[in-house]
Design a protein around this motif. Sequence first.
Motif, PDB file in Angstrom:
ATOM      1  N   ASP A  20     -13.662 -14.095  11.962  1.00  0.00           N
ATOM      2  CA  ASP A  20     -13.870 -15.294  12.771  1.00  0.00           C
ATOM      3  C   ASP A  20     -15.266 -15.196  13.377  1.00  0.00           C
ATOM      4  OD1 ASP A  20     -13.861 -17.464  14.459  1.00  0.00           O
ATOM      5  OD2 ASP A  20     -11.942 -17.024  15.392  1.00  0.00           O
ATOM      6  N   GLY A  21     -16.158 -16.097  12.948  1.00  0.00           N
ATOM      7  CA  GLY A  21     -17.528 -16.046  13.421  1.00  0.00           C
ATOM      8  C   GLY A  21     -18.235 -14.758  13.044  1.00  0.00           C
ATOM      9  N   GLY A  22     -17.848 -14.172  11.928  1.00  0.00           N
ATOM     10  CA  GLY A  22     -18.457 -12.932  11.472  1.00  0.00           C
ATOM     11  C   GLY A  22     -17.835 -11.679  12.055  1.00  0.00           C
ATOM     12  N   VAL A  23     -16.877 -11.825  12.967  1.00  0.00           N
ATOM     13  CA  VAL A  23     -16.201 -10.676  13.580  1.00  0.00           C
ATOM     14  C   VAL A  23     -14.918 -10.388  12.811  1.00  0.00           C
ATOM     15  CG1 VAL A  23     -15.124  -9.765  15.669  1.00  0.00           C
ATOM     16  CG2 VAL A  23     -17.156 -11.208  15.840  1.00  0.00           C
ATOM     17  N   LEU A  24     -14.723  -9.119  12.424  1.00  0.00           N
ATOM     18  CA  LEU A  24     -13.524  -8.718  11.704  1.00  0.00           C
ATOM     19  C   LEU A  24     -12.342  -8.646  12.670  1.00  0.00           C
ATOM     20  CD1 LEU A  24     -12.121  -7.644   9.137  1.00  0.00           C
ATOM     21  CD2 LEU A  24     -12.843  -5.346   9.843  1.00  0.00           C
ATOM     22  N   TYR A  25     -11.310  -9.466  12.429  1.00  0.00           N
ATOM     23  CA  TYR A  25     -10.121  -9.489  13.279  1.00  0.00           C
ATOM     24  C   TYR A  25      -8.935  -8.778  12.627  1.00  0.00           C
ATOM     25  CZ  TYR A  25     -11.756 -12.828  16.849  1.00  0.00           C
ATOM     26  OH  TYR A  25     -12.406 -13.441  17.891  1.00  0.00           O
ATOM     27  N   THR A  26      -8.840  -8.865  11.294  1.00  0.00           N
ATOM     28  CA  THR A  26      -7.668  -8.339  10.590  1.00  0.00           C
ATOM     29  C   THR A  26      -8.094  -7.732   9.264  1.00  0.00           C
ATOM     30  OG1 THR A  26      -6.261 -10.085  11.541  1.00  0.00           O
ATOM     31  CG2 THR A  26      -5.391  -8.922   9.621  1.00  0.00           C
ATOM     32  N   GLY A  27      -7.453  -6.619   8.914  1.00  0.00           N
ATOM     33  CA  GLY A  27      -7.639  -6.028   7.594  1.00  0.00           C
ATOM     34  C   GLY A  27      -6.310  -5.482   7.098  1.00  0.00           C
ATOM     35  N   VAL A  28      -5.962  -5.811   5.858  1.00  0.00           N
ATOM     36  CA  VAL A  28      -4.730  -5.287   5.266  1.00  0.00           C
ATOM     37  C   VAL A  28      -5.006  -4.879   3.823  1.00  0.00           C
ATOM     38  CG1 VAL A  28      -3.256  -6.763   6.713  1.00  0.00           C
ATOM     39  CG2 VAL A  28      -3.903  -7.539   4.416  1.00  0.00           C
ATOM     40  N   ASP A  29      -4.139  -3.989   3.294  1.00  0.00           N
ATOM     41  CA  ASP A  29      -4.243  -3.656   1.881  1.00  0.00           C
ATOM     42  C   ASP A  29      -3.472  -4.687   1.064  1.00  0.00           C
ATOM     43  OD1 ASP A  29      -1.531  -2.990   1.996  1.00  0.00           O
ATOM     44  OD2 ASP A  29      -1.890  -0.829   2.060  1.00  0.00           O
ATOM     45  N   ALA A  30      -3.369  -4.444  -0.239  1.00  0.00           N
ATOM     46  CA  ALA A  30      -2.763  -5.440  -1.126  1.00  0.00           C
ATOM     47  C   ALA A  30      -1.293  -5.691  -0.813  1.00  0.00           C
ATOM     48  CB  ALA A  30      -2.925  -5.002  -2.577  1.00  0.00           C
ATOM     49  N   ALA A  31      -0.638  -4.730  -0.164  1.00  0.00           N
ATOM     50  CA  ALA A  31       0.780  -4.873   0.191  1.00  0.00           C
ATOM     51  C   ALA A  31       0.974  -5.425   1.600  1.00  0.00           C
ATOM     52  CB  ALA A  31       1.488  -3.526   0.053  1.00  0.00           C
ATOM     53  N   GLY A  32      -0.124  -5.749   2.271  1.00  0.00           N
ATOM     54  CA  GLY A  32      -0.029  -6.283   3.622  1.00  0.00           C
ATOM     55  C   GLY A  32       0.044  -5.241   4.710  1.00  0.00           C
ATOM     56  N   ASN A  33      -0.261  -3.986   4.375  1.00  0.00           N
ATOM     57  CA  ASN A  33      -0.267  -2.914   5.372  1.00  0.00           C
ATOM     58  C   ASN A  33      -1.597  -2.894   6.116  1.00  0.00           C
ATOM     59  OD1 ASN A  33       2.337  -1.745   4.558  1.00  0.00           O
ATOM     60  ND2 ASN A  33       1.249  -1.161   2.686  1.00  0.00           N
ATOM     61  N   ASN A  34      -1.536  -2.762   7.420  1.00  0.00           N
ATOM     62  CA  ASN A  34      -2.745  -2.754   8.236  1.00  0.00           C
ATOM     63  C   ASN A  34      -3.713  -1.650   7.826  1.00  0.00           C
ATOM     64  OD1 ASN A  34      -4.419  -3.133  10.737  1.00  0.00           O
ATOM     65  ND2 ASN A  34      -3.609  -1.082  11.113  1.00  0.00           N
ATOM     66  N   THR A  35      -5.019  -1.943   7.933  1.00  0.00           N
ATOM     67  CA  THR A  35      -6.042  -0.943   7.617  1.00  0.00           C
ATOM     68  C   THR A  35      -6.999  -0.672   8.776  1.00  0.00           C
ATOM     69  OG1 THR A  35      -7.517  -2.634   6.674  1.00  0.00           O
ATOM     70  CG2 THR A  35      -6.012  -1.516   5.149  1.00  0.00           C
ATOM     71  N   LEU A  36      -6.754  -1.288   9.940  1.00  0.00           N
ATOM     72  CA  LEU A  36      -7.654  -1.105  11.078  1.00  0.00           C
ATOM     73  C   LEU A  36      -7.077  -0.101  12.066  1.00  0.00           C
ATOM     74  CD1 LEU A  36      -8.904  -4.748  11.807  1.00  0.00           C
ATOM     75  CD2 LEU A  36      -9.856  -3.010  10.267  1.00  0.00           C
ATOM     76  N   ASP A  37      -7.930   0.815  12.520  1.00  0.00           N
ATOM     77  CA  ASP A  37      -7.475   1.901  13.383  1.00  0.00           C
ATOM     78  C   ASP A  37      -6.877   1.419  14.697  1.00  0.00           C
ATOM     79  OD1 ASP A  37      -8.291   3.875  11.585  1.00  0.00           O
ATOM     80  OD2 ASP A  37     -10.327   3.904  12.381  1.00  0.00           O
ATOM     81  N   TYR A  38      -7.517   0.423  15.328  1.00  0.00           N
ATOM     82  CA  TYR A  38      -7.041   0.014  16.652  1.00  0.00           C
ATOM     83  C   TYR A  38      -5.651  -0.612  16.570  1.00  0.00           C
ATOM     84  CZ  TYR A  38      -7.562  -5.105  16.487  1.00  0.00           C
ATOM     85  OH  TYR A  38      -7.400  -6.434  16.215  1.00  0.00           O
ATOM     86  N   VAL A  39      -5.342  -1.301  15.461  1.00  0.00           N
ATOM     87  CA  VAL A  39      -4.025  -1.901  15.293  1.00  0.00           C
ATOM     88  C   VAL A  39      -2.965  -0.812  15.157  1.00  0.00           C
ATOM     89  CG1 VAL A  39      -2.581  -3.365  13.820  1.00  0.00           C
ATOM     90  CG2 VAL A  39      -4.945  -4.025  14.315  1.00  0.00           C
TER      91      VAL A  39
END
Length: 213
Positions: free
Chosen positions: A29-48
């Motif tokens: 959103d506006g160049g800021v990464l809010y969400t990251g998941v792998d192909a199965a929908g598993n989170n990939t961001l440390d803070y989450v």
Amino acid sequence: MRVLEKVEEAGRRVSVVELVHDGSRRYYDGGVLYTGVDAAGNNTLDYVDAMAMALPRSGEVLVLGTAGGALATLLHRSGACVTAVDVWPQAFSLARRWFHLPPAVTCIEADAAAFLRVTPTLWPAVAVDVFDGLTIPPSMLDPEAGASLARILSPGGVIVWNVAAGLNGLDTRRVLRMLRQAGLAARAKSVRGDHRLANTLVIAQKPDWRRAA
């Protein structure tokens, strides 16, 4: 990398992209990464992951701020009953279409601070991940928001608040002060940053008068 969808409305510039080599997806959103998941929908961001570890894996959890819904999905898959609140209804559509947000997650369109003022529910756990870019909206830093969080939290309940700043950052100190003034025991925990961004979790708990009795 390929762009799956772009949405520009209400001051938002959201892009959903997929990395072709592994099928992972990201929500910007506006160049800021809010969400990251792998192909199965598993989170990939440390803070989450860190937020999920600090929250209960069962019972009711209120998630304020959705974006791609990675935290709500993770908590649901772990056994929690999740209610997600976001002021932008398109976030729910994008989360379900591209990020595997389960149908069982209850989605409510509302401003987070306004929702806190009116919800009659006592929540045992609340996750706060509300931003305008990298900034927490002023309405969520108002003492009224802290008082509302304290009111709607069950005795012994926990709040886990993500702040896009370091341990001594201004927003971190503001959130700590606001929650402590509302009578909650609050502490800050540093999280390894994703993509060179610093994150701090503010973890607060409401005293359980039932145990004291």
